[in-house]
Design a protein around this motif. Structure first.
Motif, short mmCIF file in Angstrom:
data_model
loop_
_atom_site.label_atom_id
_atom_site.label_comp_id
_atom_site.label_asym_id
_atom_site.label_seq_id
_atom_site.Cartn_x
_atom_site.Cartn_y
_atom_site.Cartn_z
N PRO A 14 38.22 -5.61 -124.14
CA PRO A 14 38.41 -6.95 -124.73
C PRO A 14 38.69 -6.85 -126.22
CG PRO A 14 36.58 -6.98 -123.21
CD PRO A 14 36.99 -5.54 -123.33
N GLY A 15 39.65 -7.65 -126.66
CA GLY A 15 40.06 -7.60 -128.05
C GLY A 15 41.18 -6.62 -128.32
N GLY A 16 41.50 -5.80 -127.35
CA GLY A 16 42.55 -4.80 -127.52
C GLY A 16 43.94 -5.35 -127.30
N SER A 17 44.92 -4.44 -127.35
CA SER A 17 46.33 -4.83 -127.24
C SER A 17 47.06 -3.94 -126.25
CB SER A 17 47.02 -4.70 -128.60
OG SER A 17 46.44 -5.57 -129.55
N LEU A 18 48.09 -4.51 -125.66
CA LEU A 18 49.03 -3.79 -124.81
C LEU A 18 50.41 -4.36 -125.04
CD1 LEU A 18 47.29 -3.50 -121.30
CD2 LEU A 18 47.79 -1.61 -122.85
N ARG A 19 51.42 -3.55 -124.84
CA ARG A 19 52.79 -4.04 -124.86
C ARG A 19 53.45 -3.72 -123.52
NH1 ARG A 19 58.06 -2.54 -128.57
NH2 ARG A 19 58.04 -0.66 -127.28
N LEU A 20 53.84 -4.76 -122.83
CA LEU A 20 54.55 -4.61 -121.58
C LEU A 20 56.05 -4.58 -121.83
CD1 LEU A 20 52.62 -7.10 -119.27
CD2 LEU A 20 52.07 -4.73 -119.83
N SER A 21 56.76 -3.81 -121.03
CA SER A 21 58.22 -3.74 -121.10
C SER A 21 58.82 -4.15 -119.76
CB SER A 21 58.68 -2.33 -121.45
OG SER A 21 58.20 -1.92 -122.71
N CYS A 22 59.97 -4.77 -119.83
CA CYS A 22 60.71 -5.16 -118.64
C CYS A 22 62.14 -4.66 -118.84
CB CYS A 22 60.68 -6.66 -118.45
SG CYS A 22 61.74 -7.29 -117.13
N ALA A 23 62.48 -3.59 -118.15
CA ALA A 23 63.83 -3.03 -118.23
C ALA A 23 64.71 -3.72 -117.19
CB ALA A 23 63.79 -1.53 -117.98
N LEU A 81 56.57 -7.88 -123.92
CA LEU A 81 55.48 -8.84 -124.07
C LEU A 81 54.35 -8.14 -124.80
CD1 LEU A 81 54.58 -11.76 -123.35
CD2 LEU A 81 53.35 -10.77 -121.40
N GLN A 82 54.21 -8.46 -126.07
CA GLN A 82 53.12 -7.91 -126.88
C GLN A 82 51.89 -8.77 -126.66
OE1 GLN A 82 53.00 -5.10 -128.92
NE2 GLN A 82 50.81 -5.57 -129.05
N MET A 83 50.82 -8.15 -126.20
CA MET A 83 49.61 -8.88 -125.87
C MET A 83 48.48 -8.41 -126.78
SD MET A 83 49.88 -8.91 -121.70
CE MET A 83 49.44 -7.19 -121.56
N ASN A 84 48.00 -9.30 -127.62
CA ASN A 84 46.92 -9.00 -128.55
C ASN A 84 45.69 -9.82 -128.20
OD1 ASN A 84 48.70 -7.31 -130.00
ND2 ASN A 84 49.34 -9.01 -131.32
N SER A 85 44.56 -9.43 -128.75
CA SER A 85 43.29 -10.15 -128.54
C SER A 85 43.06 -10.40 -127.05
CB SER A 85 43.31 -11.47 -129.31
OG SER A 85 43.51 -11.25 -130.69
N LEU A 86 43.23 -9.37 -126.27
CA LEU A 86 43.13 -9.53 -124.81
C LEU A 86 41.71 -9.90 -124.39
CD1 LEU A 86 45.51 -6.67 -123.76
CD2 LEU A 86 45.72 -9.04 -123.04
N ARG A 87 41.65 -10.69 -123.34
CA ARG A 87 40.38 -11.19 -122.81
C ARG A 87 40.26 -10.78 -121.34
NH1 ARG A 87 41.89 -17.34 -124.69
NH2 ARG A 87 41.77 -17.01 -126.96
N PRO A 88 39.06 -10.72 -120.82
CA PRO A 88 38.90 -10.39 -119.39
C PRO A 88 39.71 -11.30 -118.48
CG PRO A 88 36.80 -10.24 -120.51
CD PRO A 88 37.77 -10.80 -121.51
N GLU A 89 39.86 -12.55 -118.86
CA GLU A 89 40.62 -13.49 -118.02
C GLU A 89 42.13 -13.22 -118.04
OE1 GLU A 89 38.42 -14.29 -120.43
OE2 GLU A 89 39.11 -16.04 -121.59
N ASP A 90 42.58 -12.31 -118.88
CA ASP A 90 43.99 -11.90 -118.86
C ASP A 90 44.26 -10.85 -117.78
OD1 ASP A 90 43.91 -12.03 -122.43
OD2 ASP A 90 44.83 -13.51 -121.09
N THR A 91 43.21 -10.37 -117.15
CA THR A 91 43.36 -9.36 -116.09
C THR A 91 44.19 -9.92 -114.94
OG1 THR A 91 41.29 -8.26 -116.63
CG2 THR A 91 42.13 -7.96 -114.40
#
Length: 125
Positions: A14-23, A81-91
């Motif tokens: 929680p609170g971390g970041s991920l970046r998703l890519s769509c090719a 899709l840059q995802m910051n401040s991730l929360r458990p409900e983003d799962t």
């Protein structure tokens, strides 16, 4: 042949970041708009964000506004899709999809033409 391939999912605290890519193979990102959706177990699919083909119009659902950022690189035919401040409900499993609709807008409706296979995002400590 049209093909959308997502990548970048994983496990994050929680609170971390991920970046998703769509090719997007076989697609011209100037002529279509791309949406990101997610689906958690036992829940309906939810629209997250989208970006138009031209002029870079973007839209975010209220649940991610201010935390997620959608962008694209036409030269690489990839949407991010840059995802910051991730929360458990983003799962959820995150999917990208292509829509051959208006070039200067985008909408998170259910009638997208092509879908990727999805990438799992898990937010947990």
């Amino acid at each position: 042949q049209l093909q959308l391939v997502e990548s970048g999912g994983g496990l994050v605290q929680p609170g971390g970041s991920l970046r998703l890519s769509c090719a997007a193979a076989g697609l011209d990102l100037n002529q279509i708009y791309i949406g990101w959706f997610r689906q958690a177990p036992g829940e309906a699919r939810q629209g997250v964000s989208c970006i138009s083909g031209r002029r870079g119009y973007t839209y975010y659902s209220d649940s991610v506004k201010g935390r997620f950022t959608i962008s694209k690189d036409n030269a690489k035919n990839t949407v991010y899709l840059q995802m910051n401040s991730l929360r458990p409900e983003d799962t959820a499993v995150y999917y990208c999809a292509a829509h051959s609709g208006p070039r200067y807008a985008c909408y998170l409706t259910s009638d997208f033409d092509s879908w990727g296979q999805g990438t799992q995002v898990t937010v947990s400590s």
